[in-house]
Write a protein that holds these residues in place. Sequence first.
Motif, short mmCIF file in Angstrom:
data_model
loop_
_atom_site.label_atom_id
_atom_site.label_comp_id
_atom_site.label_asym_id
_atom_site.label_seq_id
_atom_site.Cartn_x
_atom_site.Cartn_y
_atom_site.Cartn_z
N VAL A 1 -5.33 5.34 15.13
CA VAL A 1 -5.87 5.34 13.77
C VAL A 1 -4.73 5.41 12.76
CG1 VAL A 1 -7.37 6.52 12.13
CG2 VAL A 1 -7.95 6.51 14.57
N PHE A 2 -4.76 4.49 11.79
CA PHE A 2 -3.79 4.51 10.70
C PHE A 2 -4.37 5.30 9.53
CE2 PHE A 2 -1.49 1.57 13.09
CZ PHE A 2 -0.26 1.33 12.50
N PRO A 3 -3.53 5.95 8.73
CA PRO A 3 -4.05 6.69 7.57
C PRO A 3 -4.59 5.74 6.52
CG PRO A 3 -1.65 6.62 7.52
CD PRO A 3 -2.06 6.06 8.85
N GLU A 4 -5.55 6.23 5.75
CA GLU A 4 -6.11 5.44 4.65
C GLU A 4 -5.11 5.37 3.50
OE1 GLU A 4 -8.89 3.76 4.32
OE2 GLU A 4 -9.69 4.24 6.31
N ALA A 5 -4.90 4.16 3.01
CA ALA A 5 -4.02 4.01 1.85
C ALA A 5 -4.67 4.65 0.62
CB ALA A 5 -3.73 2.55 1.59
N THR A 6 -3.88 5.24 -0.23
CA THR A 6 -4.40 5.90 -1.44
C THR A 6 -4.08 5.13 -2.71
OG1 THR A 6 -2.39 7.25 -1.52
CG2 THR A 6 -4.30 8.18 -0.39
N GLY A 7 -3.31 4.08 -2.59
CA GLY A 7 -2.95 3.31 -3.78
C GLY A 7 -2.04 2.17 -3.41
N ALA A 8 -1.36 1.61 -4.41
CA ALA A 8 -0.46 0.49 -4.18
C ALA A 8 0.64 0.51 -5.22
CB ALA A 8 -1.22 -0.83 -4.24
N PRO B 1 -1.79 -9.28 -2.71
CA PRO B 1 -1.96 -8.48 -3.92
C PRO B 1 -2.64 -7.15 -3.61
CG PRO B 1 -3.81 -9.96 -3.72
CD PRO B 1 -2.95 -10.18 -2.51
N ALA B 2 -2.91 -6.40 -4.65
CA ALA B 2 -3.73 -5.18 -4.57
C ALA B 2 -4.56 -5.11 -5.84
CB ALA B 2 -2.86 -3.94 -4.43
N MET B 3 -5.78 -4.61 -5.71
CA MET B 3 -6.67 -4.49 -6.86
C MET B 3 -7.36 -3.13 -6.83
SD MET B 3 -10.13 -6.66 -7.86
CE MET B 3 -9.29 -8.15 -8.40
N GLU B 4 -7.29 -2.43 -7.96
CA GLU B 4 -8.03 -1.18 -8.11
C GLU B 4 -9.21 -1.46 -9.04
OE1 GLU B 4 -7.40 3.53 -9.32
OE2 GLU B 4 -6.09 1.99 -10.17
N LEU B 5 -10.41 -1.04 -8.61
CA LEU B 5 -11.58 -1.27 -9.45
C LEU B 5 -12.44 -0.01 -9.52
CD1 LEU B 5 -14.29 -1.65 -7.47
CD2 LEU B 5 -13.22 -3.84 -7.03
N LEU B 6 -13.27 0.02 -10.55
CA LEU B 6 -14.24 1.09 -10.75
C LEU B 6 -15.61 0.44 -10.87
CD1 LEU B 6 -14.99 4.07 -11.36
CD2 LEU B 6 -14.61 3.53 -13.78
N ALA C 1 0.83 -1.20 0.00
CA ALA C 1 0.00 0.00 0.00
C ALA C 1 0.87 1.25 0.00
CB ALA C 1 -0.92 0.00 1.21
N THR C 2 0.38 2.29 -0.65
CA THR C 2 1.05 3.59 -0.64
C THR C 2 0.12 4.63 -0.02
OG1 THR C 2 0.22 4.11 -2.87
CG2 THR C 2 2.38 3.05 -2.71
N PHE C 3 0.73 5.68 0.54
CA PHE C 3 -0.02 6.70 1.26
C PHE C 3 0.36 8.08 0.74
CE2 PHE C 3 0.61 3.01 3.90
CZ PHE C 3 -0.62 2.80 4.48
#
Length: 473
Positions: A304-311, A320-325, A198-200
Amino acid sequence: MILWLALAAMVVLAALSIVGACLGADRAKALFNSPVLVAYWFVLAALLAAGFVCFKRLIRSPAALGMHLASLLILAGAMWGSEAGHDVRRAVFDSKKVPGGYMAIHEGHQENRILDGATMTPIAELPFDVRLKDFWIEYYPSKQTTWSLVVVGPVRDGAGHVVDERQVDVPWTVGEPADVPLTRARLTVLQYLEHATATFDPGARPVIEVVLPGEKKATLAAREGAEIELDDPKMTVRVVKVFENMRLRGTGEDREIVDLPGEGANPAVLVHLVEPDGTTYKRYLMALVPMHGYRDPGPPMAYVFPEATGARADPSSPVPAMELLAECDGRRLRHWFLPAEDDPYVTVDLGPLVSGNDEPAQDGAQATLFLVKPTGPIRDYFSELSVLKAGKQVAAKVIEVNDPLHWGGYHFYQADYDKQAGRYTVLSVTSDSGLVPVWIGFVLLVAATFWRFWGEAVVRYVVRQDRRRAGDG
């Protein structure tokens, strides 16, 4: 007459056993504990006991005596351990023991209440606590490596009423739109990274959120030495220690809270709440269990941890990581699935997208999309239990199905578990009353039966051979 009555009672018992096997556990239990059958059990026990008086040959035959005594022990033990037997002891001896029930225990917690299986309300309290140290599931190997998309949603009748809930696989290919079953939505998998981290946003860090009067919040950086002054209530909140994987070791005075990085993930912080007069209170905050351990004095707070914005691709990552629309009626939802190392799945609620309303569905029904880790069938599940009496550990065992923990007059069986998050276990609690005579009876019955059909024949054969040799001599 006694012989024929006893044989008739045993024929009835065989028929009842067949009927009970077809009724299911609960109905069979009610049948065998009904008033009519309680009378039958006493009559059968009396007939078996009368055999010792009326049949002198029974006393002279070890095999017959053993089988007869074994049957009486099994029956007496079963009656003593039955619900009626527990009721009698409760009325006569003021016994607090119950035939059985269930216990639901969260990881890291302890419990002493036995719950009714139908209503899940407390029916008894044990004189000791059972603690769930850890729970885990073992799966058979899976040939699949790619995580699956699954939707769980309501099934409605012609009038629009929810009548059931179903789970359906969602076929997907990167870049190709697909319908989401059970909903009007469509989705497109924009990216799938088989190994990802995950990226922030730049500068995003874990924080401690403090809830102030008027629903206001103050934040404090989650690093050792950071502190914040509060006006209402008047106190200082100071971060003393940051844990990567907080674990509790020992019990009572020997209890120790330690950090075990590399053996799981339970991020937590230890904060001190310091009042103006110097009075200091400890509080542990766990990121995975928001508001855990909240108690006065002091305001509610959470780690509280920050919300991830991507990967990003990371070959060393096991997840894994998955981005969906997802789209429905012109509304759009863009989402990243970012499972942690120990997560069996991650989810996103499709209810607001499908309904166009941020409020929960009035009938409680909503569609949820899951990204699910590939696993084979469940092989077994385990609970690491310990028994605490007066704060001291007196017993411990890792239990699994059909391998219970026995302590304090009860067996604790692995019965079920939290299928949503895997964070609690359900134990079946069964009284051991009457179990010893039942087991002795079964052993004696097997031994006596073996002796009747094999031992006696062997002895007769040996005696005949000895006599033949003596006659030849």
